[in-house]
Scaffold this active site. Structure first.
Site: not given
Ligand code: XMP
Length: 196
Positions: A116, A173
């Site tokens: 993300d 989740d």
């Molecule tokens: P980053 O922002 O560090 O995020 O790249 C990675 C972690 O954030 C969570 N994540 C999500 N979890 N729906 C979710 O349930 C989403 O749309 C989402 N986007 C990010 C996830 O744990 C991921 O490993």
């Protein structure tokens, strides 16, 4: 009059929460087979490849991916938490330093559910290279939300690029729920932020 079939209570409850199914079980299964073929082609030369599963989100993805791989894998996991009951990355990372010692000298393939902002994988891969002493580090994510990137990071293997929607299911989740869904779905706005 014939009695009408009643929806299963769980289905009924889910229908109230979910907006739409973004990726079906079949789509996920087919893409995992392709990813496994890609990984086997590229990684078979790296001895003792270790899958490092980031919990809990990658649990279902990793379980299916590893069964599709016919390499003699090692498996490690650790828990990272970047969301704390919300829908945007807090940037806070919790890692168990003891789990890192098993990865010294290993060729590591990090498996994560979704890329993300990029903060989680950027931090994890940096720690693996600089602190854990991994021999090499690559990464594989099921989903890539490219538009949300806050730090520079690209995964080596990506299942599906997706838009900027918050998604749940197949390990992902919202506030601890929906991980058990066998598909990836979006939530209704009223299900986000305390609504039942
Ligand atoms: P980053 O922002 O560090 O995020 O790249 C990675 C972690 O954030 C969570 N994540 C999500 N979890 N729906 C979710 O349930 C989403 O749309 C989402 N986007 C990010 C996830 O744990 C991921 O490993």
């Amino acid at each position: 009059m014939q009695p009408q079939p009643q929806p299963h209570p769980r289905e009924h409850q889910l229908a109230d929460h979910l907006e739409s199914i973004l990726l079906s079980e079949g789509q996920i299964r087919a893409r995992i087979a392709e990813l496994a073929a890609e990984i086997e082609a590229n990684e078979s030369t790296r001895p003792d490849l270790t899958l490092l599963v980031l919990l809990h989100g990658s649990l279902l993805f990793a379980a299916d991916l590893m069964r599709a791989l016919s390499l003699p894998l090692y498996l490690e996991s650790f828990r990272v938490a970047s969301y704390h009951g919300g829908t945007s990355s807090s940037g806070e990372l919790t890692m168990d330093p003891q789990s890192l010692s098993a990865l010294r000298g290993r060729h590591v393939l990090v498996v994560d559910d979704i890329l993300d902002t990029g903060r989680t994988l950027a931090a994890v891969t940096r720690v693996l290279r600089e602190e854990a002493g991994a021999a090499s580090v690559t990464s594989c994510v099921l989903l890539d939300k490219r538009v949300a990137r806050a730090v520079e990071f690209e995964a080596d293997y990506v299942g599906f690029p997706i838009g900027d929607a918050f998604v749940v299911g197949y390990g992902l989740d919202y506030d601890g729920r929906y991980r058990n869904l066998p598909y990836i779905a979006t939530l209704k706005p009223e299900a986000i932020g305390g609504g039942e």
